[in-house]
Write a protein that holds these residues in place. Structure first.
Motif, PDB file in Angstrom:
ATOM      1  N   THR A 126     -14.734 -14.448 -30.734  1.00 32.43           N
ATOM      2  CA  THR A 126     -15.672 -13.364 -30.431  1.00 32.43           C
ATOM      3  C   THR A 126     -16.934 -13.462 -31.273  1.00 32.43           C
ATOM      4  O   THR A 126     -16.887 -13.629 -32.495  1.00 32.43           O
ATOM      5  CB  THR A 126     -15.005 -12.001 -30.662  1.00 32.43           C
ATOM      6  OG1 THR A 126     -13.838 -11.919 -29.834  1.00 32.43           O
ATOM      7  CG2 THR A 126     -15.951 -10.869 -30.313  1.00 32.43           C
ATOM      8  N   PHE A 159     -19.892 -11.286 -32.525  1.00 32.54           N
ATOM      9  CA  PHE A 159     -20.297  -9.888 -32.713  1.00 32.54           C
ATOM     10  C   PHE A 159     -21.818  -9.793 -32.738  1.00 32.54           C
ATOM     11  O   PHE A 159     -22.482 -10.729 -33.206  1.00 32.54           O
ATOM     12  CB  PHE A 159     -19.682  -9.352 -34.009  1.00 32.54           C
ATOM     13  CG  PHE A 159     -18.201  -9.134 -33.910  1.00 32.54           C
ATOM     14  CD1 PHE A 159     -17.675  -7.931 -33.464  1.00 32.54           C
ATOM     15  CD2 PHE A 159     -17.320 -10.161 -34.242  1.00 32.54           C
ATOM     16  CE1 PHE A 159     -16.305  -7.746 -33.360  1.00 32.54           C
ATOM     17  CE2 PHE A 159     -15.954  -9.984 -34.145  1.00 32.54           C
ATOM     18  CZ  PHE A 159     -15.432  -8.773 -33.702  1.00 32.54           C
ATOM     19  N   TYR A 173     -19.850  -6.976 -30.347  1.00 31.21           N
ATOM     20  CA  TYR A 173     -18.878  -7.152 -29.282  1.00 31.21           C
ATOM     21  C   TYR A 173     -18.726  -5.851 -28.521  1.00 31.21           C
ATOM     22  O   TYR A 173     -18.531  -4.783 -29.115  1.00 31.21           O
ATOM     23  CB  TYR A 173     -17.535  -7.581 -29.892  1.00 31.21           C
ATOM     24  CG  TYR A 173     -16.331  -7.305 -29.029  1.00 31.21           C
ATOM     25  CD1 TYR A 173     -16.072  -8.079 -27.905  1.00 31.21           C
ATOM     26  CD2 TYR A 173     -15.438  -6.281 -29.358  1.00 31.21           C
ATOM     27  CE1 TYR A 173     -14.950  -7.829 -27.119  1.00 31.21           C
ATOM     28  CE2 TYR A 173     -14.316  -6.033 -28.574  1.00 31.21           C
ATOM     29  CZ  TYR A 173     -14.085  -6.805 -27.462  1.00 31.21           C
ATOM     30  OH  TYR A 173     -12.981  -6.555 -26.693  1.00 31.21           O
ATOM     31  N   GLN A 206     -16.037  -6.638 -21.911  1.00 31.61           N
ATOM     32  CA  GLN A 206     -15.028  -7.688 -21.833  1.00 31.61           C
ATOM     33  C   GLN A 206     -14.037  -7.387 -20.722  1.00 31.61           C
ATOM     34  O   GLN A 206     -13.703  -8.244 -19.908  1.00 31.61           O
ATOM     35  CB  GLN A 206     -14.269  -7.841 -23.156  1.00 31.61           C
ATOM     36  CG  GLN A 206     -13.232  -8.963 -23.097  1.00 31.61           C
ATOM     37  CD  GLN A 206     -12.184  -8.865 -24.190  1.00 31.61           C
ATOM     38  OE1 GLN A 206     -12.009  -7.819 -24.794  1.00 31.61           O
ATOM     39  NE2 GLN A 206     -11.467  -9.941 -24.416  1.00 31.61           N
ATOM     40  N   THR A 243     -19.437  -0.643 -28.423  1.00 34.48           N
ATOM     41  CA  THR A 243     -19.875  -1.867 -29.097  1.00 34.48           C
ATOM     42  C   THR A 243     -19.554  -1.815 -30.588  1.00 34.48           C
ATOM     43  O   THR A 243     -19.742  -0.780 -31.237  1.00 34.48           O
ATOM     44  CB  THR A 243     -21.391  -2.063 -28.907  1.00 34.48           C
ATOM     45  OG1 THR A 243     -21.667  -2.159 -27.511  1.00 34.48           O
ATOM     46  CG2 THR A 243     -21.867  -3.340 -29.604  1.00 34.48           C
TER      47      THR A 243
END
Length: 541
Positions: free
Chosen positions: A280, A282, A284, A289, A341
């Motif tokens: 991942t 970031f 993120y 997703q 987020t």
């Protein structure tokens, strides 16, 4: 060979409505369609919309030829539903024919017909394709199946139960080809709902710790199933990568949350989290997703796609729209809220620890550990099913219908549940025992039918079916680790059995994908792209 249809835009020859059974139980479902890359044929237009085709042995597509091209077949049966074969050209086939694959779309009976009708039909379809191998390009030995949820389960059974003798009377009943093999080379299984004879117990051993406000009787059943699962695991003799036997031991809560199997599962969860942290970038966005992940489900007639998801031109729907599974809609109060987020890994870990500190994060190495399996289950695993997650006490889940007797009505099939209920609810236990004692139209017992729908029956030395069938060489088993549709141990147990199986199984790609639920879970990329790449990698070995 004079009846091929041709899609000029996609350069695909195809045929529809090919019956793979001489005495079909349900002709609506028991036929298939086949889609062939145009380059593999020299086609002559018959002037009536059909083409006469001859195999062009010299032509190639993406490194494959008419001599060695693989066959790929979707097992699109969420909730063990029936799969209606296509009545027209399937645009999604192009994803595979463009890669040089031959795409076989077979219909099959579903849960209303009772187990093992679905797998029987897919086996008959595979045998039919091999029966016609001299007319088709490609190498029918290179046969791959893929599916998700109940489809992932049936793909797993096809991978484990190649040429299994238990299926012969069912294949004979529908007039399947009996002198060809139904073994496959590879099985791709997303979130498989399988190992049903112990699935209730596995669910309680893992997710029972997250249940609250249970009645005394229901708590007794949940705890009893947890203990039954420990006995089951200890009977299997599963080994880790170092050859250590994996077992469960009684813990302070009396529910066997200790031992080498427990530690192994804890490690699987930590690996999933650390893969997520490594993959991942970031910031993120957790919502994006989940929304971006595609389903590799081909849109059935009459359904409208929910949005631009998926890999088939947006024609994708969730398995949960189709499977008929009873789920608890309300969010479990103990779950943390993972939405929006996160600016950094540390911020994401802080969100995981909102209710209790159960994830220990080393910012310097960007790695994490968890305090216990139970803390994971309490905080992020979805608790979507009641006690009796698969063999519902009211007989109302799709799996109950699956083990019915072809009349669309449910039956109880879980012998472990029957044992636990003897003390907690003797009257209900008697209902379970009565169903367990019944046989189907061919005189086959409930126990044997459950074995036929359990990959472990063919893969584990704890069962009499061990190595009596031909197991696939290549396996890919992926699941969303947050899902509440089944326990992690469902796919973990047969993946371990495959790794322990011996040289007949060459590779097992097993992954629990962090942050994802009941879907075609992938760490990155799309499910279709990764499936195609995996098949190509298998054929290089």
């Amino acid at each position: 060979m004079s009846k091929w249809l041709y899609n000029k835009t996609d350069d695909v020859y195809y045929q529809l409505g090919l019956s793979y059974a001489a005495n079909p139980s349900d002709a609506k479902y028991e036929n298939l369609a086949v889609f062939v890359p145009g380059s593999y044929f020299d086609g002559t237009d018959n002037g009536d919309g059909t083409f006469t085709a001859k195999i062009d042995a010299k032509s190639t597509v993406r490194g494959f030829s008419a001599k060695d091209a693989p066959f790929v077949m979707p097992i699109q049966t969420p909730g063990y539903a029936a799969l209606e074969p296509p009545s027209a050209y399937v645009p999604a086939a192009k994803q595979y024919t463009d890669e040089g694959f031959i795409f076989v779309y077979a219909g099959a009976r579903g849960r209303d017909s009772g187990a093992p009708s679905g797998v029987t039909d897919f086996k008959a379809a595979i045998r039919y394709v091999r029966y016609n191998k001299e007319y088709l390009p490609g190498d029918t030995r290179n046969y791959f199946t893929y599916g998700m949820s109940g489809g992932g389960a049936q793909s797993a059974i096809l991978g484990a139960a190649g040429d299994a003798p238990e299926y012969e009377p069912y294949l004979q009943e529908i007039g399947a080809v009996m002198n060809e093999s139904d073994a496959v080379l590879g099985s791709m299984d997303w979130c498989p709902i399988t190992n049903l004879n112990v699935a209730d117990a596995a669910y309680e051993w893992e997710l029972g710790v997250a249940r609250t406000n249970l009645s005394a009787e229901t708590k007794e059943v949940s705890d009893g199933l947890s203990k039954e699962f420990a006995l089951y695991i200890n009977s299997l003799g599963l080994k880790d990568e170092k050859g250590n036997t994996l077992t469960l031991e009684q813990s302070a809560d009396g529910l066997y949350h200790a031992g080498t199997y427990y530690d192994y599962l804890k490690g699987v969860i930590e690996t999933s989290l650390n893969n997520f942290l490594a993959d991942t970038e970031f910031p993120y966005n957790a919502d994006e997703q989940k929304a971006a992940l595609g389903q590799n489900m081909i849109l059935p007639a009459g359904w409208k796609p929910r949005g631009p998801r998926g890999t088939a031109g947006g024609n994708a729907i969730s398995a949960e729209d189709m499977d008929g599974v009873g789920r608890n809609a309300e969010k479990k109060s103990g779950n943390v809220d993972l939405s929006g987020t996160y600016a950094s890994a540390a911020e994401y870990i802080s969100a995981l620890n909102a209710n209790e500190k159960w994830v220990i994060y080393d910012e310097k190495s960007s790695t994490a550990k968890i305090t216990s399996v139970e803390s994971f289950m309490r905080n992020v695993k979805q608790l979507q099913k009641n006690v009796g997650a698969f063999d519902d006490m009211n007989g109302a889940q799709p799996e109950n219908t699956l083990f019915g007797f072809g009349n669309g009505k449910g039956a109880h099939f879980d012998a472990l549940m029957a044992n636990v209920l003897e003390k907690a609810n003797p009257a209900l236990a008697e209902e379970y025992k009565n169903d367990l004692a019944k046989t189907d139209s061919l005189g086959i017992s409930m126990e044997k039918r459950a074995d036929m729908y359990n990959p472990m029956y063919y893969l584990s030395p704890a069962y009499s079916g061990y190595k009596t069938a031909k197991a696939a060489k290549f396996w890919r088993v992926h699941a969303g680790i947050f899902q509440g549709d089944t326990a992690i141990s469902t796919e973990l147990a047969y993946s371990l059995a495959l790794k322990n199986y011996g040289s007949e199984v060459e590779s097992v790609d097993f992954a629990e994908v962090w942050g994802l639920y009941h879907t075609e879970a992938e760490r990155n990329g799309t499910s279709t792209q990764n499936l195609i790449s995996w098949i190509k990698d298998c054929l290089k070995k």
